[in-house]
Design a protein around this motif. Structure first.
Motif, PDB file in Angstrom:
ATOM      1  N   TYR A  28      27.399   8.945 -22.736  1.00 46.34           N
ATOM      2  CA  TYR A  28      27.447   7.607 -23.320  1.00 46.34           C
ATOM      3  C   TYR A  28      28.783   7.412 -24.016  1.00 46.34           C
ATOM      4  CZ  TYR A  28      26.564   9.969 -27.771  1.00 46.34           C
ATOM      5  OH  TYR A  28      26.654  10.800 -28.861  1.00 46.34           O
ATOM      6  N   ARG A  29      29.109   6.177 -24.268  1.00 46.29           N
ATOM      7  CA  ARG A  29      30.276   5.841 -25.085  1.00 46.29           C
ATOM      8  C   ARG A  29      29.840   4.802 -26.104  1.00 46.29           C
ATOM      9  NH1 ARG A  29      34.613   2.146 -24.907  1.00 46.29           N
ATOM     10  NH2 ARG A  29      33.917   1.301 -22.888  1.00 46.29           N
ATOM     11  N   LEU A  30      29.971   5.184 -27.369  1.00 47.72           N
ATOM     12  CA  LEU A  30      29.612   4.269 -28.442  1.00 47.72           C
ATOM     13  C   LEU A  30      30.759   3.307 -28.724  1.00 47.72           C
ATOM     14  CD1 LEU A  30      27.820   6.548 -31.066  1.00 47.72           C
ATOM     15  CD2 LEU A  30      26.780   4.714 -29.737  1.00 47.72           C
ATOM     16  N   MET A  31      30.413   2.096 -29.079  1.00 46.59           N
ATOM     17  CA  MET A  31      31.425   1.117 -29.452  1.00 46.59           C
ATOM     18  C   MET A  31      30.907   0.283 -30.620  1.00 46.59           C
ATOM     19  SD  MET A  31      31.016  -1.564 -26.259  1.00 46.59           S
ATOM     20  CE  MET A  31      32.103  -2.759 -27.029  1.00 46.59           C
ATOM     21  N   LEU A  36      27.366  -6.417 -35.909  1.00 46.33           N
ATOM     22  CA  LEU A  36      26.085  -5.954 -35.362  1.00 46.33           C
ATOM     23  C   LEU A  36      25.888  -4.448 -35.467  1.00 46.33           C
ATOM     24  CD1 LEU A  36      25.966  -8.138 -32.110  1.00 46.33           C
ATOM     25  CD2 LEU A  36      24.778  -8.566 -34.273  1.00 46.33           C
ATOM     26  N   GLY A  37      26.942  -3.692 -35.805  1.00 47.44           N
ATOM     27  CA  GLY A  37      26.829  -2.238 -35.886  1.00 47.44           C
ATOM     28  C   GLY A  37      27.398  -1.574 -34.655  1.00 47.44           C
ATOM     29  N   ILE A  38      26.680  -0.583 -34.125  1.00 49.46           N
ATOM     30  CA  ILE A  38      27.154   0.151 -32.959  1.00 49.46           C
ATOM     31  C   ILE A  38      26.205  -0.041 -31.788  1.00 49.46           C
ATOM     32  CG2 ILE A  38      28.451   1.913 -34.220  1.00 49.46           C
ATOM     33  CD1 ILE A  38      26.030   3.757 -33.920  1.00 49.46           C
ATOM     34  N   GLY A  39      26.745   0.208 -30.587  1.00 45.46           N
ATOM     35  CA  GLY A  39      25.941   0.124 -29.378  1.00 45.46           C
ATOM     36  C   GLY A  39      26.591   0.945 -28.289  1.00 45.46           C
ATOM     37  N   TYR A  40      25.895   1.117 -27.185  1.00 44.40           N
ATOM     38  CA  TYR A  40      26.473   1.791 -26.035  1.00 44.40           C
ATOM     39  C   TYR A  40      27.302   0.786 -25.231  1.00 44.40           C
ATOM     40  CZ  TYR A  40      23.078   5.521 -26.932  1.00 44.40           C
ATOM     41  OH  TYR A  40      22.353   6.541 -27.506  1.00 44.40           O
ATOM     42  N   ALA A  41      28.405   1.294 -24.672  1.00 40.92           N
ATOM     43  CA  ALA A  41      29.270   0.418 -23.879  1.00 40.92           C
ATOM     44  C   ALA A  41      28.523  -0.149 -22.676  1.00 40.92           C
ATOM     45  CB  ALA A  41      30.509   1.188 -23.430  1.00 40.92           C
ATOM     46  N   ASP A  42      27.613   0.642 -22.103  1.00 38.21           N
ATOM     47  CA  ASP A  42      26.831   0.192 -20.945  1.00 38.21           C
ATOM     48  C   ASP A  42      25.366   0.036 -21.315  1.00 38.21           C
ATOM     49  OD1 ASP A  42      26.328   2.864 -21.376  1.00 38.21           O
ATOM     50  OD2 ASP A  42      26.253   3.399 -19.260  1.00 38.21           O
ATOM     51  N   GLU A  43      25.114  -0.488 -22.496  1.00 35.69           N
ATOM     52  CA  GLU A  43      23.768  -0.534 -23.051  1.00 35.69           C
ATOM     53  C   GLU A  43      22.797  -1.319 -22.167  1.00 35.69           C
ATOM     54  OE1 GLU A  43      21.850  -2.225 -27.153  1.00 35.69           O
ATOM     55  OE2 GLU A  43      23.693  -1.037 -27.312  1.00 35.69           O
ATOM     56  N   VAL A 183      22.199   6.153 -34.632  1.00 33.65           N
ATOM     57  CA  VAL A 183      21.614   6.458 -33.329  1.00 33.65           C
ATOM     58  C   VAL A 183      20.392   7.327 -33.606  1.00 33.65           C
ATOM     59  CG1 VAL A 183      21.935   7.503 -31.067  1.00 33.65           C
ATOM     60  CG2 VAL A 183      23.844   6.342 -32.173  1.00 33.65           C
ATOM     61  N   ALA A 184      19.211   6.770 -33.406  1.00 35.91           N
ATOM     62  CA  ALA A 184      17.971   7.433 -33.809  1.00 35.91           C
ATOM     63  C   ALA A 184      17.589   8.547 -32.846  1.00 35.91           C
ATOM     64  CB  ALA A 184      16.846   6.411 -33.891  1.00 35.91           C
ATOM     65  N   SER A 185      16.995   9.587 -33.396  1.00 35.14           N
ATOM     66  CA  SER A 185      16.460  10.687 -32.588  1.00 35.14           C
ATOM     67  C   SER A 185      15.026  11.032 -32.972  1.00 35.14           C
ATOM     68  CB  SER A 185      17.335  11.934 -32.724  1.00 35.14           C
ATOM     69  OG  SER A 185      17.453  12.326 -34.086  1.00 35.14           O
ATOM     70  N   ALA A 186      14.497  10.392 -34.027  1.00 37.13           N
ATOM     71  CA  ALA A 186      13.127  10.672 -34.452  1.00 37.13           C
ATOM     72  C   ALA A 186      12.562   9.472 -35.197  1.00 37.13           C
ATOM     73  CB  ALA A 186      13.075  11.907 -35.347  1.00 37.13           C
ATOM     74  N   LEU A 187      11.288   9.213 -34.952  1.00 39.99           N
ATOM     75  CA  LEU A 187      10.556   8.162 -35.650  1.00 39.99           C
ATOM     76  C   LEU A 187       9.902   8.765 -36.885  1.00 39.99           C
ATOM     77  CD1 LEU A 187       9.748   5.128 -35.275  1.00 39.99           C
ATOM     78  CD2 LEU A 187       7.638   5.969 -34.224  1.00 39.99           C
ATOM     79  N   ILE A 188       9.880   8.001 -37.969  1.00 38.87           N
ATOM     80  CA  ILE A 188       9.337   8.481 -39.242  1.00 38.87           C
ATOM     81  C   ILE A 188       8.118   7.653 -39.634  1.00 38.87           C
ATOM     82  CG2 ILE A 188       9.782   8.680 -41.732  1.00 38.87           C
ATOM     83  CD1 ILE A 188      12.715   9.180 -41.052  1.00 38.87           C
TER      84      ILE A 188
END
Length: 206
Positions: A28-31, A36-43, A183-188
């Motif tokens: 992935y490439r973050l931008m 709006l914050g961050i997102g993937y270039a090819d989201e 960038v989330a990896s776990a739900l709380i």
């Protein structure tokens, strides 16, 4: 151990939420998205959850290769927490009038009333998997408690928080404005109305 417990132990090689060696993180490439914050270039649509939080990409090849104990698969963790599935076997977590069953490291010395009010990123468990977990999980062998929670609202996410080009682990509520940089990896889930359950009561005859 019961016949049911023996059958389950023979089937489970690794907990459901454990990552396998064939499940590499996807490229992935973050931008930055101004305002709006961050997102993937090819989201794509599936990269965010229903609340708009960006999630870590990972291949889904459950059971392929070798289990990577200690590494949690982000999408299976999220599914187990959202649907209250057992983190070991992916069946329904145990539930009765006292609440849903969790098996946790023992941190009762952290504060009076622990774990009430605790943000938990470990999915719950079913009754048959308690004995398996206590026997095979090194972390739980250092001290474990079983609790039932009557309230367990989805509260936020844990993951990599990006600031000034650097990332650090953070747990944030969904209504925290900084969550758009994570960038989330776990739900709380936040646990409330908790009661302790004697481990012997859960493992007797298993």
């Amino acid at each position: 151990m019961s016949t049911q417990q023996l059958a389950k132990a023979s089937q489970i090689i690794a907990p459901y939420i454990t990552s396998w060696s064939a499940e590499q993180d996807l490229p992935y490439r973050l931008m930055e998205r101004p305002g709006l914050g961050i997102g993937y270039a090819d989201e794509s649509f599936g990269d965010r959850d229903a609340k708009g939080v960006l999630w870590q990409r990972a291949a889904v090849r459950h059971g392929v290769g070798k289990p990577e104990f200690g590494k949690v698969h982000p999408l299976r963790q999220r599914r187990a927490m959202r649907q209250l599935l057992c983190q070991v076997c992916a069946g329904p977590a145990d539930r009765n009038d006292d609440g849903v069953l969790w098996l946790l490291r023992d941190y009762r010395s952290d504060w009076p009333g622990w774990p009430n009010g605790m943000g938990c990123n470990e999915p719950p468990v079913c009754m048959p998997c308690v004995a398996i977990s206590l026997r095979l999980c090194p972390a739980l062998r250092r001290g474990a408690v079983a609790i039932r929670a009557r309230k367990f609202d989805v509260a936020g996410v844990r993951g990599a928080l990006y600031r000034a080009g650097a990332a650090q682990e953070a747990s944030l509520a969904y209504d925290d404005p900084d969550v758009r940089w994570l960038v989330a990896s776990a739900l709380i889930r936040k646990l409330h109305c908790c009661t302790f359950v004697p481990l012997a009561e859960l493992t007797e005859g298993r």
